[in-house]
Every structure is written in C-alpha cells, then in structure tokens.
Scaffold this motif. Sequence first.
Motif, PDB file in Angstrom:
ATOM      1  N   ILE A 100      -3.030  14.497   7.441  1.00  0.00           N
ATOM      2  CA  ILE A 100      -4.144  14.314   6.523  1.00  0.00           C
ATOM      3  C   ILE A 100      -3.726  13.201   5.568  1.00  0.00           C
ATOM      4  N   GLU A 101      -4.485  12.103   5.556  1.00  0.00           N
ATOM      5  CA  GLU A 101      -4.082  10.937   4.768  1.00  0.00           C
ATOM      6  C   GLU A 101      -5.268  10.391   3.990  1.00  0.00           C
ATOM      7  N   GLY A 102      -5.007   9.969   2.754  1.00  0.00           N
ATOM      8  CA  GLY A 102      -6.058   9.353   1.952  1.00  0.00           C
ATOM      9  C   GLY A 102      -5.934   9.686   0.488  1.00  0.00           C
ATOM     10  N   ASP A 103      -7.080   9.931  -0.163  1.00  0.00           N
ATOM     11  CA  ASP A 103      -7.131  10.257  -1.579  1.00  0.00           C
ATOM     12  C   ASP A 103      -6.250  11.476  -1.871  1.00  0.00           C
ATOM     13  N   GLU A 104      -5.364  11.320  -2.857  1.00  0.00           N
ATOM     14  CA  GLU A 104      -4.363  12.347  -3.141  1.00  0.00           C
ATOM     15  C   GLU A 104      -4.958  13.720  -3.419  1.00  0.00           C
ATOM     16  N   ASP A 105      -5.997  13.798  -4.247  1.00  0.00           N
ATOM     17  CA  ASP A 105      -6.592  15.099  -4.570  1.00  0.00           C
ATOM     18  C   ASP A 105      -7.203  15.754  -3.341  1.00  0.00           C
ATOM     19  N   ARG A 106      -7.877  14.966  -2.516  1.00  0.00           N
ATOM     20  CA  ARG A 106      -8.489  15.513  -1.299  1.00  0.00           C
ATOM     21  C   ARG A 106      -7.427  15.926  -0.288  1.00  0.00           C
ATOM     22  N   VAL A 107      -6.331  15.157  -0.208  1.00  0.00           N
ATOM     23  CA  VAL A 107      -5.246  15.530   0.708  1.00  0.00           C
ATOM     24  C   VAL A 107      -4.708  16.901   0.318  1.00  0.00           C
ATOM     25  N   ARG A 108      -4.474  17.115  -0.972  1.00  0.00           N
ATOM     26  CA  ARG A 108      -3.974  18.419  -1.441  1.00  0.00           C
ATOM     27  C   ARG A 108      -4.987  19.536  -1.158  1.00  0.00           C
ATOM     28  N   GLU A 109      -6.260  19.265  -1.438  1.00  0.00           N
ATOM     29  CA  GLU A 109      -7.313  20.258  -1.198  1.00  0.00           C
ATOM     30  C   GLU A 109      -7.367  20.657   0.276  1.00  0.00           C
ATOM     31  N   MET A 124       0.840  -1.179   0.000  1.00  0.00           N
ATOM     32  CA  MET A 124       0.000   0.000   0.000  1.00  0.00           C
ATOM     33  C   MET A 124       0.884   1.240   0.000  1.00  0.00           C
ATOM     34  N   ILE A 125       0.455   2.267  -0.688  1.00  0.00           N
ATOM     35  CA  ILE A 125       1.198   3.524  -0.700  1.00  0.00           C
ATOM     36  C   ILE A 125       0.465   4.537   0.170  1.00  0.00           C
ATOM     37  N   GLU A 126       1.180   5.015   1.178  1.00  0.00           N
ATOM     38  CA  GLU A 126       0.646   6.043   2.072  1.00  0.00           C
ATOM     39  C   GLU A 126       0.779   7.387   1.371  1.00  0.00           C
ATOM     40  N   LYS A 127      -0.287   8.189   1.383  1.00  0.00           N
ATOM     41  CA  LYS A 127      -0.275   9.541   0.830  1.00  0.00           C
ATOM     42  C   LYS A 127      -0.767  10.475   1.924  1.00  0.00           C
ATOM     43  N   GLU A 128       0.136  11.309   2.430  1.00  0.00           N
ATOM     44  CA  GLU A 128      -0.264  12.167   3.545  1.00  0.00           C
ATOM     45  C   GLU A 128       0.517  13.463   3.548  1.00  0.00           C
ATOM     46  N   VAL A 129      -0.024  14.405   4.307  1.00  0.00           N
ATOM     47  CA  VAL A 129       0.669  15.654   4.594  1.00  0.00           C
ATOM     48  C   VAL A 129       0.593  15.864   6.099  1.00  0.00           C
ATOM     49  N   LYS A 130       1.661  16.432   6.646  1.00  0.00           N
ATOM     50  CA  LYS A 130       1.709  16.697   8.089  1.00  0.00           C
ATOM     51  C   LYS A 130       1.885  18.189   8.299  1.00  0.00           C
ATOM     52  N   LEU A 131       1.127  18.727   9.257  1.00  0.00           N
ATOM     53  CA  LEU A 131       1.244  20.135   9.632  1.00  0.00           C
ATOM     54  C   LEU A 131       1.634  20.238  11.100  1.00  0.00           C
ATOM     55  N   ARG A 132       2.551  21.135  11.398  1.00  0.00           N
ATOM     56  CA  ARG A 132       2.835  21.509  12.788  1.00  0.00           C
ATOM     57  C   ARG A 132       1.832  22.592  13.136  1.00  0.00           C
TER      58      ARG A 132
END
Length: 192
Positions: free
Chosen positions: A140-149, A1-9
């Motif tokens: 924020i992890e999941g669908d790439e387009d929604r993660v970016r949004e 599985m490929i994890e797609k996420e962004v992390k914010l401080r």
Amino acid sequence: MIEKEVKLRIRTSIEDVKRVIDRYGFRFIDRYIETDTYFQHPCRDFRESDEALRIRYRCSSSAGCIYRLTYKGPKKIINGVKYRDEYEVEINDIDNTIAILKSLGFKPVLSFSKIRYIYRDRDVEISIDNLCGVGIFMEIEGDEDRVRELMERFIELGEIVEKTYLEICIDTGRCIPISMDREDMCIEKQLQ
C-alpha cells in the motif's frame, strides 16, 4: 521523491484480497510481470548501507514492456510504514545501460520476478504481488494518512513485513526470475 508504503504478507488467496480491495472502491489498473535485477556498488556494500540499485523489466499485455533504473536510499520504518528516498528513470537502451553500470564496477547480484496486480484510488496505489517462489504480498503506497488507515483495515489479510523483496529473496533463497512466456512457473497460490 520519498516512498511511503506498508507491505503485508498475505495469509489468504489473491481472489480474497481482490474482493476486499473492490469493497473499498479501488479500480483495477493492470496486471504486470516484473523482473528486477539488483546491482552491487563497487566500493560499498548496499546491504550494509541499506540502499538498492535495480533495473526493472515490466511487461503487460495491455501496456507493453519497459525498463526502469531505480535507486532506493536507506529505509526508515515508523509504526509499520516504510519511508525511503526513491529515484527512477525509464531506460530506452538496456544493453548500453548495463554496459555503463558494469564499466563503472557495478555487478548484478540477484534477479527475481513477481506477478503484480495494481489498483488505485485518488491518493493510494495497492499492489497485490505474487513473489515467484515465495508467495503473496500486498503493498500500500501513497498518502501517509491513507496508507496508515488502509494498513489497519487490511491487517486481517496478513501480517506487516518490514523487509524489502530483495531482503526476502536473499533470506529465503527461493525467489526465481521468469519470462513473460513462462509465467506458469510462478503459480498463484495461497501462502503456506
């Protein structure tokens, strides 16, 4: 599985973040205490290869406690979103699992805890994490387009962080492990 996420401080309180998440219709799933123990490979340096092997102990008052073994491959970061292979299995016998790892030459290198609030909508999971000893983060992890949004919508709450929690803990030297009965050691506070 490929994890797609962004992390914010996060630069505000957990309560402020929860209010923003609620506005976007995410539903609260549960609150966990997670303690991660990372292991070093006997023949290669995971820090150099950008890999990770960990055992996670996850507890909540509603779901109980479980152990999971996770491998994470090298990360790629494209426009703030992190991509990484991730494989995870639930462990039924923690003592034997650790004995196997140690017998193969793996050594525990670091343990730390976080208090995690999980929210979901149809294709994204948001975690608000109090990394004990360091501060508040959002993943924020999941669908790439929604993660970016969502990254664009939530950027006002903090700043993008490309480091993993393990890297943050190594760099700061401030992360601490806690137990379920001592969560008062991980005070939920606003970041400095």
